[in-house]
Design an enzyme around this catalytic site. Structure first.
Site, short mmCIF file in Angstrom:
data_model
loop_
_atom_site.label_atom_id
_atom_site.label_comp_id
_atom_site.label_asym_id
_atom_site.label_seq_id
_atom_site.Cartn_x
_atom_site.Cartn_y
_atom_site.Cartn_z
N ASN A 120 -17.92 38.83 -19.08
CA ASN A 120 -17.73 40.35 -18.64
C ASN A 120 -17.39 40.79 -17.66
O ASN A 120 -17.13 40.44 -16.29
CB ASN A 120 -19.55 39.79 -17.97
CG ASN A 120 -20.12 41.77 -18.26
OD1 ASN A 120 -19.37 42.67 -18.22
ND2 ASN A 120 -20.97 42.00 -18.10
N ARG A 168 -18.05 40.75 -23.51
CA ARG A 168 -18.64 42.62 -23.35
C ARG A 168 -17.64 43.66 -22.96
O ARG A 168 -16.86 43.50 -21.58
CB ARG A 168 -19.07 42.56 -21.48
CG ARG A 168 -19.87 43.46 -21.91
CD ARG A 168 -21.19 43.28 -20.93
NE ARG A 168 -22.84 44.23 -21.01
CZ ARG A 168 -22.75 44.90 -20.21
NH1 ARG A 168 -22.18 44.64 -18.71
NH2 ARG A 168 -23.50 46.08 -20.57
N HIS A 180 -26.00 50.29 -22.51
CA HIS A 180 -27.74 49.18 -23.58
C HIS A 180 -27.49 49.17 -24.20
O HIS A 180 -28.29 48.01 -24.94
CB HIS A 180 -28.73 49.77 -22.56
CG HIS A 180 -28.74 49.59 -20.86
ND1 HIS A 180 -29.27 50.46 -20.00
CD2 HIS A 180 -27.50 48.53 -19.37
CE1 HIS A 180 -28.68 50.36 -18.78
NE2 HIS A 180 -28.27 49.06 -18.44
N GLY A 237 -29.89 50.18 -13.66
CA GLY A 237 -29.14 51.45 -14.60
C GLY A 237 -30.62 51.22 -15.41
O GLY A 237 -30.97 50.27 -15.61
N ARG A 272 -28.89 56.38 -8.67
CA ARG A 272 -28.56 57.80 -10.10
C ARG A 272 -29.97 58.74 -10.70
O ARG A 272 -30.89 57.78 -10.79
CB ARG A 272 -28.17 56.96 -11.30
CG ARG A 272 -26.65 56.57 -11.39
CD ARG A 272 -26.50 56.04 -12.44
NE ARG A 272 -26.44 53.84 -12.63
CZ ARG A 272 -26.27 53.44 -13.65
NH1 ARG A 272 -25.51 54.16 -14.70
NH2 ARG A 272 -25.66 51.80 -14.09
N ASP A 296 -34.48 49.12 -4.59
CA ASP A 296 -34.72 48.20 -4.99
C ASP A 296 -36.51 47.97 -5.28
O ASP A 296 -37.20 48.63 -3.78
CB ASP A 296 -34.34 46.84 -3.88
CG ASP A 296 -35.05 45.75 -4.38
OD1 ASP A 296 -36.01 45.02 -5.31
OD2 ASP A 296 -34.05 44.78 -4.83
N PHE A 297 -36.78 48.09 -6.35
CA PHE A 297 -38.51 48.12 -6.73
C PHE A 297 -38.86 47.28 -5.35
O PHE A 297 -40.25 48.10 -5.36
CB PHE A 297 -37.91 48.16 -8.33
CG PHE A 297 -38.07 48.93 -8.85
CD1 PHE A 297 -36.71 49.47 -9.32
CD2 PHE A 297 -38.57 50.60 -9.07
CE1 PHE A 297 -36.50 50.94 -9.82
CE2 PHE A 297 -38.53 52.08 -9.67
CZ PHE A 297 -37.43 52.31 -9.69
N GLY A 354 -34.41 43.32 -14.38
CA GLY A 354 -35.70 43.51 -13.77
C GLY A 354 -36.60 44.12 -12.95
O GLY A 354 -37.57 43.21 -13.36
N GLU A 375 -28.46 39.48 -22.71
CA GLU A 375 -27.31 40.52 -22.81
C GLU A 375 -26.21 38.88 -23.38
O GLU A 375 -25.57 39.55 -24.92
CB GLU A 375 -26.75 41.04 -22.57
CG GLU A 375 -27.16 42.68 -21.68
CD GLU A 375 -27.35 42.93 -21.15
OE1 GLU A 375 -27.66 42.65 -19.66
OE2 GLU A 375 -26.66 43.97 -21.18
P1 ADP Z 1 -29.42 46.12 -13.55
O1 ADP Z 1 -28.48 44.28 -14.71
O2 ADP Z 1 -29.08 47.18 -13.57
O3 ADP Z 1 -28.46 45.92 -11.54
P2 ADP Z 1 -31.34 43.87 -12.98
O4 ADP Z 1 -32.30 43.90 -14.80
O5 ADP Z 1 -30.97 43.43 -12.91
O6 ADP Z 1 -30.19 45.51 -13.09
O7 ADP Z 1 -32.45 44.57 -12.71
C1 ADP Z 1 -32.64 44.96 -10.86
C2 ADP Z 1 -33.84 45.56 -9.90
O8 ADP Z 1 -34.38 44.35 -10.89
C3 ADP Z 1 -33.27 45.47 -9.23
O9 ADP Z 1 -33.04 46.35 -8.30
C4 ADP Z 1 -34.82 45.18 -7.70
O10 ADP Z 1 -35.79 46.59 -8.04
C5 ADP Z 1 -36.00 45.08 -9.87
N1 ADP Z 1 -36.58 43.47 -9.54
C6 ADP Z 1 -36.25 42.95 -9.28
N2 ADP Z 1 -37.70 41.51 -9.58
C7 ADP Z 1 -38.29 42.39 -9.38
C8 ADP Z 1 -40.01 42.69 -9.02
N3 ADP Z 1 -40.63 40.68 -8.97
N4 ADP Z 1 -40.43 43.36 -9.04
C9 ADP Z 1 -40.29 44.46 -8.65
N5 ADP Z 1 -38.84 44.64 -9.13
C10 ADP Z 1 -38.19 43.19 -9.24
#
Ligand code: ADP
Length: 404
Positions: free
Chosen positions: A7, A90, A179, A211, A240, A283-284, A331, A384
């Site tokens: 990737n 990828r 995706h 994303g 975004r 970040d969530f 995530g 993936e």
């Molecule tokens: P991408 O591949 O699009 O970068 P990911 O699928 O890796 O994204 O997801 C990343 C996001 O997942 C992070 O920004 C974070 O907000 C969220 N995340 C990861 N672990 C947790 C968790 N335990 N609780 C809430 N959100 C989480």
């Protein structure tokens, strides 16, 4: 077969070696800061773990580092890199040309290059990785797996914008959806986990990461995907904006005296939950921590995110005239049980009920809906790389051999 999954991004290159028979990940890692200073991270399934600076001036040197490490006497998992049967790449954007995975040939590279203006950040970076592998392993079969291919089953009613038709004809302006590799893997894994025939079920996959996109998969084929011409459309994401009235953008540009590029930077990098939370975080997890401390903007950002997901799920249930499985992945989808609960609260009208205990379970695949819920709600870890390895192995079997 041993598949090397690549990737390639503009300054990083992720890789995995997967045995396609056992689906075992033998080794994986990432070359980061390519062309800057170079950091190499590598792990094997037998416990070797490396993180070290390695100078990598370009992607060819990054691939060279990977191959040398994979065949190293102490750290490696292969005796010789001729043991790699296929390389699965990828690839982000295949336009309308690619509806499935293909052997990478000069013609494919040419066709992909023609799609470069559809994905100017991603496609050229993918092709640099392909080129590096072709230079170092000219005899190894390369398979391209596109993120857009799975979505190519969308019908014109789903993929056309309400724009003059000639812009589709002339410039292929339409919705592509993204995706696809994740949506294909997750919808397939959900059916397998539930013991269903994928050709008989209607599934909505919520890929909620930094994303985020939602995909309606009816009888194994994509009906709709919330991302559009670019991955900016659809849900509110980490940074975004998702769907916005274009009229608001003209208004904003005039007020702030911005050009197109500046507006696009705001939409891609300064919006989403980051923008709504007044730059607190994309970040969530951090938003959740702030929410606990009564930060109103953090609460609002999460609330808007969940509301938008629920609206898309509702509309996709309508688009498919029903839904059997709703699946959360990536995530946020895999880890944030509160967001899942909040989204599912909106979906009571579909007869959905969530089991609070199961919703807190952490595993590769779990059903979180109650026994009497009218729709199955699942959490499935996306993979993936495994999907790319499967596609690469399938193409290799079709063409008869792993070697050219
Ligand atoms: P991408 O591949 O699009 O970068 P990911 O699928 O890796 O994204 O997801 C990343 C996001 O997942 C992070 O920004 C974070 O907000 C969220 N995340 C990861 N672990 C947790 C968790 N335990 N609780 C809430 N959100 C989480």
């Amino acid at each position: 077969m041993k598949i090397l999954v690549i990737n390639s991004g503009s300054s990083s290159l992720k890789f995995q070696v997967i045995d396609s028979e056992t689906e075992r990940v033998m080794a994986k890692g990432v070359c980061e800061r390519i062309g800057i200073d170079g950091i190499f991270t590598y792990k094997t399934d037998s416990g070797t773990s490396v993180k070290e600076p390695v100078a990598m001036a370009d992607h060819k040197q990054a691939v060279d580092t990977i191959l040398k490490t994979l065949t190293d006497q102490e750290r490696g998992v292969l005796e010789d890199f001729s043991q790699i049967d296929v390389i699965g790449h990828r690839l982000v954007h295949g336009g309308e040309k690619f509806t499935g995975s293909v052997v990478v040939t000069d013609e494919v590279i040419q066709a992909m290059t023609e799609c470069n203006d559809l994905a100017p950040l991603h496609n050229p970076a993918n092709l640099v990785g392909v080129d590096a592998c072709r230079q170092l392993m000219p005899d190894t079969l390369m398979v391209g797996v596109f993120d857009t291919a799975f979505n190519q089953t969308m019908e014109p009613k789903a993929f056309l914008y309400g724009l003059p038709y000639q812009y589709y004809e002339q410039y292929k302006i339409r919705r592509y959806g993204f995706h696809g590799i994740s949506h294909k893997y997750v919808s397939g894994r959900a059916a397998e986990f539930m013991g269903q025939d994928i050709k008989r079920v209607k599934t909505i996959v919520c890929h909620l990461g930094n994303g985020a996109s939602i995909c309606a998969v009816k009888y194994g084929k994509v009906v709709d995907n919330s991302m559009g011409f670019t991955p900016l459309e659809g849900l509110v994401m980490g940074t975004r904006c998702g769907d916005v009235d274009p009229g608001a953008l003209e208004f904003l540009a005039k007020k702030e005296n911005l050009d197109f590029q500046q507006v696009m930077t705001i939409l891609n990098q300064e919006s989403g939950v980051l923008g709504i939370s007044k730059n607190l975080s994309s970040d969530f997890r951090e938003l959740k921590d702030a929410q606990i401390k009564y930060n109103e903007k953090a609460s609002l950002a999460r609330e808007i995110f969940a509301y938008k997901v629920a609206k898309y799920v509702g509309s996709y249930a309508a688009a498919m005239n029903g839904v059997d499985n709703i699946v959360f992945t990536a995530g946020v989808g895999e880890n944030d049980s509160e967001i899942r609960e909040e989204i599912c609260e909106y979906l009571g009208f579909l007869g959905i009920a969530i089991d609070e205990v199961m919703n807190r379970e952490q595993s590769e695949a779990v059903k979180i809906s109650t026994w009497d819920s009218k729709v199955n709600v699942l959490v499935i870890r996306t993979n993936e790389e495994l999907e790319i390895a499967r596609e690469a192995a399938a193409v290799a079997r079709q063409v008869g051999s792993g070697k050219r």
